[in-house]
Design an enzyme around this catalytic site. Sequence first.
Site, PDB file in Angstrom:
ATOM      1  N   LYS A   1     -16.752  -6.299  -7.830  1.00  0.00           N
ATOM      2  CA  LYS A   1     -15.759  -7.210  -7.249  1.00  0.00           C
ATOM      3  C   LYS A   1     -15.240  -6.667  -5.926  1.00  0.00           C
ATOM      4  CE  LYS A   1     -11.380  -7.731  -7.403  1.00  0.00           C
ATOM      5  NZ  LYS A   1     -11.142  -8.205  -6.018  1.00  0.00           N
TER       6      LYS A   1
ATOM      7  N   GLU B   1     -10.487   6.363  -7.724  1.00  0.00           N
ATOM      8  CA  GLU B   1     -10.309   6.978  -6.413  1.00  0.00           C
ATOM      9  C   GLU B   1      -9.148   6.251  -5.769  1.00  0.00           C
ATOM     10  OE1 GLU B   1     -10.020   7.489  -2.897  1.00  0.00           O
ATOM     11  OE2 GLU B   1     -12.067   6.844  -2.449  1.00  0.00           O
TER      12      GLU B   1
HETATM   13  P1  NAI Z   1      -5.092  -2.865  -4.646  1.00  0.00           P
HETATM   14  O1  NAI Z   1      -5.222  -1.620  -5.421  1.00  0.00           O
HETATM   15  O2  NAI Z   1      -4.237  -3.968  -5.190  1.00  0.00           O
HETATM   16  O3  NAI Z   1      -6.557  -3.504  -4.381  1.00  0.00           O
HETATM   17  C1  NAI Z   1      -7.770  -2.797  -4.486  1.00  0.00           C
HETATM   18  C2  NAI Z   1      -8.755  -3.617  -5.303  1.00  0.00           C
HETATM   19  O4  NAI Z   1      -8.245  -3.757  -6.632  1.00  0.00           O
HETATM   20  C3  NAI Z   1      -8.970  -5.038  -4.805  1.00  0.00           C
HETATM   21  O5  NAI Z   1     -10.309  -5.406  -5.032  1.00  0.00           O
HETATM   22  C4  NAI Z   1      -8.044  -5.848  -5.692  1.00  0.00           C
HETATM   23  O6  NAI Z   1      -8.424  -7.193  -5.819  1.00  0.00           O
HETATM   24  C5  NAI Z   1      -8.185  -5.119  -7.001  1.00  0.00           C
HETATM   25  N1  NAI Z   1      -7.059  -5.296  -7.933  1.00  0.00           N
HETATM   26  C6  NAI Z   1      -5.762  -5.603  -7.650  1.00  0.00           C
HETATM   27  N2  NAI Z   1      -5.046  -5.653  -8.779  1.00  0.00           N
HETATM   28  C7  NAI Z   1      -5.882  -5.364  -9.800  1.00  0.00           C
HETATM   29  C8  NAI Z   1      -5.723  -5.260 -11.222  1.00  0.00           C
HETATM   30  N3  NAI Z   1      -4.541  -5.440 -11.806  1.00  0.00           N
HETATM   31  N4  NAI Z   1      -6.807  -4.926 -11.961  1.00  0.00           N
HETATM   32  C9  NAI Z   1      -7.997  -4.711 -11.398  1.00  0.00           C
HETATM   33  N5  NAI Z   1      -8.207  -4.823 -10.056  1.00  0.00           N
HETATM   34  C10 NAI Z   1      -7.165  -5.147  -9.276  1.00  0.00           C
HETATM   35  O7  NAI Z   1      -4.607  -2.469  -3.190  1.00  0.00           O
HETATM   36  P2  NAI Z   1      -3.853  -3.409  -2.121  1.00  0.00           P
HETATM   37  O8  NAI Z   1      -2.785  -4.209  -2.809  1.00  0.00           O
HETATM   38  O9  NAI Z   1      -4.880  -4.140  -1.382  1.00  0.00           O
HETATM   39  O10 NAI Z   1      -3.187  -2.322  -1.171  1.00  0.00           O
HETATM   40  C11 NAI Z   1      -1.949  -1.727  -1.522  1.00  0.00           C
HETATM   41  C12 NAI Z   1      -1.927  -0.290  -1.106  1.00  0.00           C
HETATM   42  O11 NAI Z   1      -2.874   0.445  -1.864  1.00  0.00           O
HETATM   43  C13 NAI Z   1      -2.310  -0.038   0.343  1.00  0.00           C
HETATM   44  O12 NAI Z   1      -1.229  -0.236   1.199  1.00  0.00           O
HETATM   45  C14 NAI Z   1      -2.761   1.401   0.264  1.00  0.00           C
HETATM   46  O13 NAI Z   1      -1.639   2.246   0.323  1.00  0.00           O
HETATM   47  C15 NAI Z   1      -3.404   1.509  -1.092  1.00  0.00           C
HETATM   48  N6  NAI Z   1      -4.872   1.385  -1.029  1.00  0.00           N
HETATM   49  C16 NAI Z   1      -5.644   2.514  -1.143  1.00  0.00           C
HETATM   50  C17 NAI Z   1      -7.013   2.427  -1.016  1.00  0.00           C
HETATM   51  C18 NAI Z   1      -7.887   3.632  -1.111  1.00  0.00           C
HETATM   52  O14 NAI Z   1      -8.952   3.639  -0.526  1.00  0.00           O
HETATM   53  N7  NAI Z   1      -7.527   4.627  -1.872  1.00  0.00           N
HETATM   54  C19 NAI Z   1      -7.680   1.147  -0.734  1.00  0.00           C
HETATM   55  C20 NAI Z   1      -6.794   0.019  -0.693  1.00  0.00           C
HETATM   56  C21 NAI Z   1      -5.453   0.164  -0.817  1.00  0.00           C
END
Ligand code: NAI
Length: 509
Positions: free
Chosen positions: A208, A281
């Site tokens: 996804k 990660e």
């Molecule tokens: P997120 O963790 O919500 O999104 C990442 C992925 O997880 C996306 O594909 C999203 O659709 C999916 N996702 C969201 N909620 C989920 C759930 N309950 N169960 C399973 N999958 C789910 O991150 P978001 O909201 O885009 O960004 C928020 C903050 O997270 C950013 O500001 C940053 O600080 C951090 N982040 C860190 C990343 C990294 O590479 N470690 C990547 C993206 C965000």
Amino acid sequence: MGGRARVNQEGHALSGLEQKPSATPAPAEWAYAPAPESRDIVRLEDRYGLFIGGKWVEPSQTYTTISPATEEPLADVAQATPEEVAKAVAAARNAFENGWSSSAPSERSKYLFRIARILQERSREFAVLESLNGGKPIKESRDVDLPLAAAHFFYYAGWADKLEYAFPNRRPRPVGVAGQIIPWNFPLLMLAWKIAPALAAGNTVVLKPAETTPLTALLFCDVLRQAELPPGVVNIVTGDGSTGAALVTAEVDKVAFTGSTEVGKAIQRELAGTGKKLTLELGGKAANIVFDDAALDQSVEGIVNGIYFNQGHVCCAGSRLLVQESIYEPLVGKLKRRLETLRVGDPLDKNTDVGAINSRMQLEKIQELVEAGKQEGAEIYQPPCRLPEKGYWFAPTVFTNVAQSYRIAQEEIFGPVLSVLTFRTPEEAVEKANNTPYGLSAGVWTEKGSRILWMAERLRAGVVWANTFNRFDPTSPFGGYKESGFGREGGLHGLEPYLTFDGAESWGG
Ligand code: NAI
Ligand code: MG
């Protein structure tokens, strides 16, 4: 082209401008002319379905994905429901049981090599689409994301038929169906990090992509078709967090997640006791540590690369600069001057250094934390730069006078915002660097090799870069400590979460 290149007195070849007759007036201004990469190479569909069992399946719901640089709509994509996710998982299960897991390992290598080569051949197309949908500068998607994505497939293609040698006497076997959830900061590269080791180990996957950046994953389905990968081995379902949550609870054997710590913790709670394997990660708040014997100009380049690369949307970004007190003034002075030369703007312009912020939501998060930094008493510096009117933008930012307790020193901002702190002794640098719930990466800048080793031993971070930053290689394992997650991606370590062994297990078991 005949004749010799003209050279100047030092014997260097002259640039085009220098070769012009001296009567040509020198330009009054050294502004760069626009150098946009053509979008014509990418042909987008108006609407994309779900890629299940090697076919496009009509979705029950869709949403519109946009370009963050202009807010223009690019295409309609599927918002997969739990039922649709279940169909994708069933297709992956079928492919796993009826062919893929029992196919000759050299066959799996063959497909992975094909995918790697096709990605190389179509890299310009993918780079343009990555920048269009995600906002990152074309020079980064062209020179970093695409070459590394192809390199990951090449690397794991090489392991697919050598697993017995990689893990001698442990009888490595595939786990089954992997549910993989990726973020929006390196969409195609994170896809490669997930899919390549899973397939090499004999698993099938449902992946996804993040809701704001689905398009390169959807174009990747065409690569799979070209490579003639058997149907169902890779399935792609787009949608938001609810689709991700449905994938976690579906009949998968392993979950691999890259994203926020908040969602990572929720997934870990959800999976506790289910027997499903998990790797996470998550976020970071890396310290980039500069000692007084470091080469200052190189350090400045490393600091800039560490935090302004990909608009700071990097989990291992060097977002906390720790400077030894005796070089604080000259280093910060050089850094501010360097910031003035960064060009912010059109991601498709080849001269752009800092592109668009990935989404309105992320922009608001950055704005909120920067406001908090000002309120708490840090001093803000932003170079003069004109930001485009449409789209999501944030100027490169440096905070000085930052105390460790400030939110901008504690929380992941995930934007082009650097917090500068100081230290006196190596012990103090280690203490401050480790004073974070995260532990993904760190940087050390010093002339002394012994000090690099001393620091690396004490820094609680999965990766420690010395006199460089943000370097990646498929052969090198990557992953975190503490709230940055567990499990490793890349290298031999990256295969383990996708295998079961006789006897004891290691990572993420
Ligand atoms: P997120 O963790 O919500 O999104 C990442 C992925 O997880 C996306 O594909 C999203 O659709 C999916 N996702 C969201 N909620 C989920 C759930 N309950 N169960 C399973 N999958 C789910 O991150 P978001 O909201 O885009 O960004 C928020 C903050 O997270 C950013 O500001 C940053 O600080 C951090 N982040 C860190 C990343 C990294 O590479 N470690 C990547 C993206 C965000
Ligand atoms: Mg979220």
